[in-house]
Write a protein that holds these residues in place. Structure first.
Motif, PDB file in Angstrom:
ATOM      1  N   GLY A   1     -14.540  40.300  30.319  1.00  0.00           N
ATOM      2  CA  GLY A   1     -14.965  39.496  29.184  1.00  0.00           C
ATOM      3  C   GLY A   1     -15.174  40.325  27.942  1.00  0.00           C
ATOM      4  N   TYR A   2     -15.980  39.812  27.039  1.00  0.00           N
ATOM      5  CA  TYR A   2     -16.261  40.509  25.785  1.00  0.00           C
ATOM      6  C   TYR A   2     -17.017  41.808  26.070  1.00  0.00           C
ATOM      7  N   ASN A   3     -16.585  42.884  25.421  1.00  0.00           N
ATOM      8  CA  ASN A   3     -17.254  44.181  25.515  1.00  0.00           C
ATOM      9  C   ASN A   3     -17.460  44.621  26.972  1.00  0.00           C
ATOM     10  N   SER A   4     -16.405  44.526  27.773  1.00  0.00           N
ATOM     11  CA  SER A   4     -16.537  44.891  29.183  1.00  0.00           C
ATOM     12  C   SER A   4     -15.282  45.615  29.650  1.00  0.00           C
ATOM     13  N   GLY A   5     -15.408  46.284  30.791  1.00  0.00           N
ATOM     14  CA  GLY A   5     -14.264  46.976  31.378  1.00  0.00           C
ATOM     15  C   GLY A   5     -13.794  48.156  30.552  1.00  0.00           C
ATOM     16  N   LEU A   6     -12.602  48.628  30.875  1.00  0.00           N
ATOM     17  CA  LEU A   6     -12.042  49.798  30.200  1.00  0.00           C
ATOM     18  C   LEU A   6     -11.282  49.446  28.933  1.00  0.00           C
ATOM     19  N   THR A   7     -10.703  48.256  28.892  1.00  0.00           N
ATOM     20  CA  THR A   7      -9.787  47.938  27.793  1.00  0.00           C
ATOM     21  C   THR A   7     -10.394  47.021  26.738  1.00  0.00           C
ATOM     22  N   HIS A   8     -11.428  46.260  27.072  1.00  0.00           N
ATOM     23  CA  HIS A   8     -12.023  45.343  26.084  1.00  0.00           C
ATOM     24  C   HIS A   8     -13.159  46.060  25.354  1.00  0.00           C
ATOM     25  N   GLN A   9     -12.762  47.005  24.505  1.00  0.00           N
ATOM     26  CA  GLN A   9     -13.707  47.822  23.760  1.00  0.00           C
ATOM     27  C   GLN A   9     -13.214  47.980  22.322  1.00  0.00           C
ATOM     28  N   GLY A  10     -14.134  48.366  21.437  1.00  0.00           N
ATOM     29  CA  GLY A  10     -13.753  48.652  20.057  1.00  0.00           C
ATOM     30  C   GLY A  10     -13.178  47.444  19.346  1.00  0.00           C
TER      31      GLY A  10
ATOM     32  N   TRP B   1     -10.738  45.725  20.122  1.00  0.00           N
ATOM     33  CA  TRP B   1     -10.179  44.736  21.054  1.00  0.00           C
ATOM     34  C   TRP B   1     -11.235  44.267  22.059  1.00  0.00           C
ATOM     35  N   ALA B   2     -12.510  44.300  21.611  1.00  0.00           N
ATOM     36  CA  ALA B   2     -13.619  43.989  22.521  1.00  0.00           C
ATOM     37  C   ALA B   2     -13.722  42.504  22.844  1.00  0.00           C
ATOM     38  N   HIS B   3     -13.314  41.621  21.907  1.00  0.00           N
ATOM     39  CA  HIS B   3     -13.549  40.184  22.071  1.00  0.00           C
ATOM     40  C   HIS B   3     -12.323  39.510  22.677  1.00  0.00           C
ATOM     41  N   ALA B   4     -12.130  39.776  23.965  1.00  0.00           N
ATOM     42  CA  ALA B   4     -10.987  39.212  24.683  1.00  0.00           C
ATOM     43  C   ALA B   4     -11.425  38.824  26.089  1.00  0.00           C
ATOM     44  N   LEU B   5     -10.600  37.989  26.745  1.00  0.00           N
ATOM     45  CA  LEU B   5     -10.896  37.505  28.092  1.00  0.00           C
ATOM     46  C   LEU B   5      -9.694  37.738  28.994  1.00  0.00           C
ATOM     47  N   ASP B   6      -9.950  38.186  30.217  1.00  0.00           N
ATOM     48  CA  ASP B   6      -8.911  38.288  31.242  1.00  0.00           C
ATOM     49  C   ASP B   6      -9.219  37.277  32.341  1.00  0.00           C
ATOM     50  N   PHE B   7      -8.176  36.583  32.809  1.00  0.00           N
ATOM     51  CA  PHE B   7      -8.348  35.552  33.828  1.00  0.00           C
ATOM     52  C   PHE B   7      -7.431  35.825  35.017  1.00  0.00           C
ATOM     53  N   MET B   8      -7.945  35.514  36.215  1.00  0.00           N
ATOM     54  CA  MET B   8      -7.162  35.560  37.439  1.00  0.00           C
ATOM     55  C   MET B   8      -7.575  34.370  38.306  1.00  0.00           C
ATOM     56  N   VAL B   9      -6.797  34.089  39.329  1.00  0.00           N
ATOM     57  CA  VAL B   9      -7.139  33.038  40.295  1.00  0.00           C
ATOM     58  C   VAL B   9      -7.638  33.713  41.561  1.00  0.00           C
TER      59      VAL B   9
ATOM     60  N   ALA C   1       5.236  46.391  39.429  1.00  0.00           N
ATOM     61  CA  ALA C   1       4.856  46.193  40.829  1.00  0.00           C
ATOM     62  C   ALA C   1       3.337  46.274  40.918  1.00  0.00           C
ATOM     63  N   PRO C   2       2.702  45.593  41.854  1.00  0.00           N
ATOM     64  CA  PRO C   2       1.245  45.666  41.985  1.00  0.00           C
ATOM     65  C   PRO C   2       0.764  47.109  42.096  1.00  0.00           C
ATOM     66  N   GLY C   3      -0.225  47.456  41.264  1.00  0.00           N
ATOM     67  CA  GLY C   3      -0.782  48.807  41.255  1.00  0.00           C
ATOM     68  C   GLY C   3      -0.192  49.685  40.185  1.00  0.00           C
ATOM     69  N   ALA C   4       0.977  49.339  39.644  1.00  0.00           N
ATOM     70  CA  ALA C   4       1.618  50.131  38.595  1.00  0.00           C
ATOM     71  C   ALA C   4       1.289  49.537  37.229  1.00  0.00           C
ATOM     72  N   THR C   5       1.356  50.390  36.181  1.00  0.00           N
ATOM     73  CA  THR C   5       1.111  49.908  34.818  1.00  0.00           C
ATOM     74  C   THR C   5       2.160  50.466  33.875  1.00  0.00           C
ATOM     75  N   ASN C   6       2.300  49.820  32.720  1.00  0.00           N
ATOM     76  CA  ASN C   6       3.239  50.235  31.677  1.00  0.00           C
ATOM     77  C   ASN C   6       2.422  50.471  30.412  1.00  0.00           C
ATOM     78  N   THR C   7       1.937  51.705  30.215  1.00  0.00           N
ATOM     79  CA  THR C   7       1.087  51.999  29.060  1.00  0.00           C
ATOM     80  C   THR C   7       1.882  52.174  27.778  1.00  0.00           C
ATOM     81  N   HIS C   8       3.192  52.302  27.874  1.00  0.00           N
ATOM     82  CA  HIS C   8       4.020  52.436  26.668  1.00  0.00           C
ATOM     83  C   HIS C   8       4.207  51.090  25.969  1.00  0.00           C
ATOM     84  N   GLN C   9       4.164  50.036  26.716  1.00  0.00           N
ATOM     85  CA  GLN C   9       4.287  48.679  26.149  1.00  0.00           C
ATOM     86  C   GLN C   9       3.037  47.901  26.590  1.00  0.00           C
ATOM     87  N   ASN C  10       1.929  48.281  25.947  1.00  0.00           N
ATOM     88  CA  ASN C  10       0.585  47.913  26.396  1.00  0.00           C
ATOM     89  C   ASN C  10       0.400  46.421  26.674  1.00  0.00           C
ATOM     90  N   TRP C  11       0.859  45.570  25.733  1.00  0.00           N
ATOM     91  CA  TRP C  11       0.571  44.138  25.843  1.00  0.00           C
ATOM     92  C   TRP C  11       1.562  43.393  26.727  1.00  0.00           C
TER      93      TRP C  11
END
Length: 733
Positions: free
Chosen positions: A367-376, A378-386, A430-440
């Motif tokens: 949520g807002y101001n939480s985790g590793l990526t919702h800071q500074g 870009w703090a006011h964002a939400l991540d959703f999963m099922v 793939a699950p567990g991998a990330t693409n930091t060059h194309q962040n969004w």
């Protein structure tokens, strides 16, 4: 209001309101006292009443707004014209001709100026009266049959003409009362608004003003003291201040700005005081200018001060500190109480309505101001999963993307908008991998309004169902949830931003309406932000609630008492005014209940009329109704303090209201069990009204609303040992 309509009818009610509107009021008792006060000068009283009647009749013949006619908005300036002419001229045949011309000219100027100034959100005040007098005074020299009235100099002559020696004796006794000069000056100043110099007249006005509004009365006293103090500071004695200027200019300017156009508060009182030096300058400067051309100043300084202050306040970019009155109830107390309660319940008016961008229940994982990526930035964002009942976001081993519950789920438009930006070529990780060059990752940006955008990221590659430049409706499928960009497992990233660029800084912004899972069921949230760990979903609209509370313009209900079936029915009709405000109006009592309705909630916003009217019971019972079935939820809301019926308690709160509220009226609503949970044809809503004073409940009322086959069928009210049942039936208009 109902008694006025019964006794004198709509015409007489409109004439009577012309008097109370002189002090920005619709209080019928105040109007009667003002009418009586004008007849302390019989010729002026008769002339004023005749002018008001002519203006109301002319407005009706002219086909002008019936709503404004009934408010007295078209006739109070004509009343002032009549009072002024009746004070300064003798009653002759020529007088009645000039009076008729003046009344009709005042009406036409009131209509024209209300249309012109109304475009800028400004009132006409007494400008039509001033313009009319400025035309009539020079023209009066050409009417040889129009004679100046010297009788008003000896006001006891007027009293004798009105009531003989007995009334003169009573007036002399009042005049001999041992009253401090400061009080008599205050009362004479109030009477001067009616073109008098009379302690009894001022006493009637003061009693009426106190009866109408404790806030208005306190502002008049504050302005009087402030004007006297300013006069002393300026080097002149208090007695040099003219009674008319004290009443019609200093007091009226402070009352209008500090208590009518602004929501009353400590700051509005200070602004009211601040009008005094400006009014003093206008009295001195404009007085000399107009004296040079032989025209009276009258209430021009009041108009100039009030309009200048109001127009300046309208141009602010940050109006929160001194809020303007959004809906005029013609009572400072009612304006304040409605504003205080509406601050929370009408937050939708401050925000564009955004919904959750998915179907079904999703978990907020960041949520807002939480985790590793919702800071500074870009703090006011939400991540959703099922997630499932065990809190897991996948089934099987979680090695494949298709194991994740949210993968490939549709992503929806949170509101109407235009596709501003679209990226869809980035492969899913793939699950567990990330693409930091194309962040969004794969991203879509929607423009909802100028300066308001939403961004949805980490979408599935090549899943877009729309294209750049396309207009989409709320709920349209935009793409599908994926795992692209900086995303270790499938999820949906959602943020609000002020610019259209991918990577823009986030903007804190609430979601309109959503349901949050709780231990006991579901909680209905409005205009707030979900928290980490919340399981949320969009409300599901209930067809019965939506249809029964639609109240589209032209919709009519006949309401009867179940306890007295032979009594005539009351007709409630749904209407829309020129400002696109929807309301229910009772043809029988004249009561009006304003309401709003969107895709999710029905709620009343204001009520005008008698609290004994049946429509008032619906206003209380259905004050706020979410249009979704919530079996375990209790809906809460706050009433305005005008609900309080104890005069003494209300009076104390009125005095303290701009500074402290110790009375709290509350509303709660619960849903009964439907006849069929899958295809509901009948449902009962149970609401409760409670008034708490310093934490102790002093008033309580319960109501049941029976909805059946798409319509409101019955209203049952329980208050103490008394029960009232109202039967409703839909009729054609």
């Amino acid at each position: 209001m109902n008694r006025i309509r019964t006794v004198v009818g709509p015409f007489g009610a409109a004439v009577l309101r012309s008097y109370s509107l002189l002090f920005f009021s619709q209080h019928r008792g105040f109007a009667v006292l003002l009418l009586l006060a004008t007849f302390l000068n019989p010729s002026a009283g008769a002339a004023g009443l005749a002018a008001a009647c002519l203006a109301v009749a002319g407005a009706r013949v002219g086909g002008f707004s019936e709503e404004l006619i009934q408010l007295g908005a078209y006739s109070f300036n004509a009343l002032l014209v009549g009072l002024a002419l009746g004070t300064f001229y003798q009653i002759t045949g020529a007088f009645w001709v000039v009076l008729a011309v003046g009344a009709l000219l005042g009406l036409l100027l009131a209509v024209a100026l209300s249309g012109w100034l109304g475009k800028s959100g400004l009132p006409t005040l007494s400008l039509p009266f001033l313009l009319t007098i400025w035309v009539l005074v020079p023209a009066a020299d050409q009417f040889h049959g129009l004679l100046l009235n010297e009788a008003s100099i000896y006001w006891l002559n007027d009293v004798y003409a009105l009531g003989g020696e007995q009334l003169v004796s009573l007036a002399q006794q009042v005049g001999e009362w041992s009253i401090p000069s400061s009080i008599t000056t205050y009362l004479r100043a109030l009477s001067a608004v009616l073109f008098q110099d009379s302690v009894p007249g001022g006493l009637l006005v003061a009693v009426g003003l106190l009866w109408h509004s404790r806030i208005a009365f306190s502002l008049s006293v504050l302005a009087y003291g402030g004007a006297c103090g300013f006069g002393l500071l300026a080097g002149g004695p208090v007695v040099s201040l003219a009674y008319y200027d004290l009443g019609a200019n200093y007091m009226m300017a402070a009352l209008a700005v500090g208590g009518v156009f602004l929501i009353p508060s400590l700051k509005s009182y200070l602004v009211g005081l601040a009008t005094i030096p400006l009014t003093a300058v206008l009295i001195t400067g404009l007085g000399k200018l107009l004296a040079g051309v032989g025209l009276p100043l009258f209430s021009l300084p009041f108009c100039g001060t009030a309009l200048l202050a109001l127009y300046t306040l309208l141009l602010r970019t940050r109006p929160e500190e001194l809020p303007l009155t959004p809906f005029q109830s013609y009572s400072p107390e009612r304006n304040l109480y409605a504003y205080r309660s509406d601050q929370a319940r009408l937050r939708h008016q401050l925000y564009y309505q955004l919904s959750l961008p998915f179907r079904g229940e999703w978990l907020v994982t960041q949520g807002y101001n939480s985790g590793l990526t919702h800071q500074g930035e870009w703090a006011h964002a939400l991540d959703f999963m099922v997630a499932d009942a065990d809190g897991k976001t996948y089934h099987n081993t979680g090695v494949a993307l298709t194991d994740y519950y949210c993968f490939n789920k549709p992503v929806l438009a949170p509101a109407d908008g235009v596709v501003e930006a679209l990226v869809m070529h980035i492969a899913d990780n793939a699950p567990g991998a990330t693409n930091t060059h194309q962040n969004w990752g794969n991203t879509l940006v929607l423009r909802h309004q100028t300066g308001l955008y939403t961004k949805l990221s980490h979408l599935r590659a090549h899943s877009a169902q729309v294209q750049v430049g396309e207009f989409v409706r709320k709920g349209t499928v935009l793409a599908y949830c994926g795992n692209s960009g900086r995303s270790a497992e499938p999820h949906l990233h959602f943020q609000v931003q002020a610019t259209p660029y991918i990577g823009s800084r986030t903007l804190a912004y609430p979601l309109a309406y959503f349901l949050t899972q709780t231990a006991g069921g579901q909680q209905f949230d409005s205009f707030t932000v979900p928290q980490v760990g919340d399981t949320v979903c969009n409300p599901e609209l209930n067809p019965l609630l939506r249809q029964a509370l639609a109240f589209a313009p032209g919709y009519c209900l006949d309401v009867r008492s179940a306890d007295d079936p032979t009594a005539p029915a009351q007709r409630w009709e749904a209407l829309t005014n020129a400002y696109n405000q929807t309301y229910l109006r009772c043809r029988t009592t004249g009561a009006t209940a304003y309401f709003e309705r969107n895709d999710t909630v029905f709620y009343f916003t204001a009520y005008q009329g008698s609290q004994h009217a049946w429509l008032y019971q619906l206003y209380l019972a259905a004050y706020r109704v979410p249009l979704t079935y919530l079996p375990t939820e209790t809906v809460h809301d706050a009433f305005p303090l005008s609900l309080v019926t104890s005069p003494g308690l209300q009076g104390v709160q009125d005095v303290l209201a701009p500074f402290w509220l110790f009375i709290k009226p509350e509303f709660t609503l619960q849903y009964g069990t439907p006849d069929n949970p899958y295809h509901t044809r009948a449902l009962c809503l149970r609401s409760r009204v409670a008034v708490r004073v310093l934490g102790r409940t002093t008033f309580e009322q319960e109501a049941h609303l029976a909805l059946r086959d798409g319509a409101l069928q019955e209203i049952t009210i329980h208050q103490g040992s008394h029960t009232q049942r109202l039967l409703c039936s839909t009729v054609s208009s």
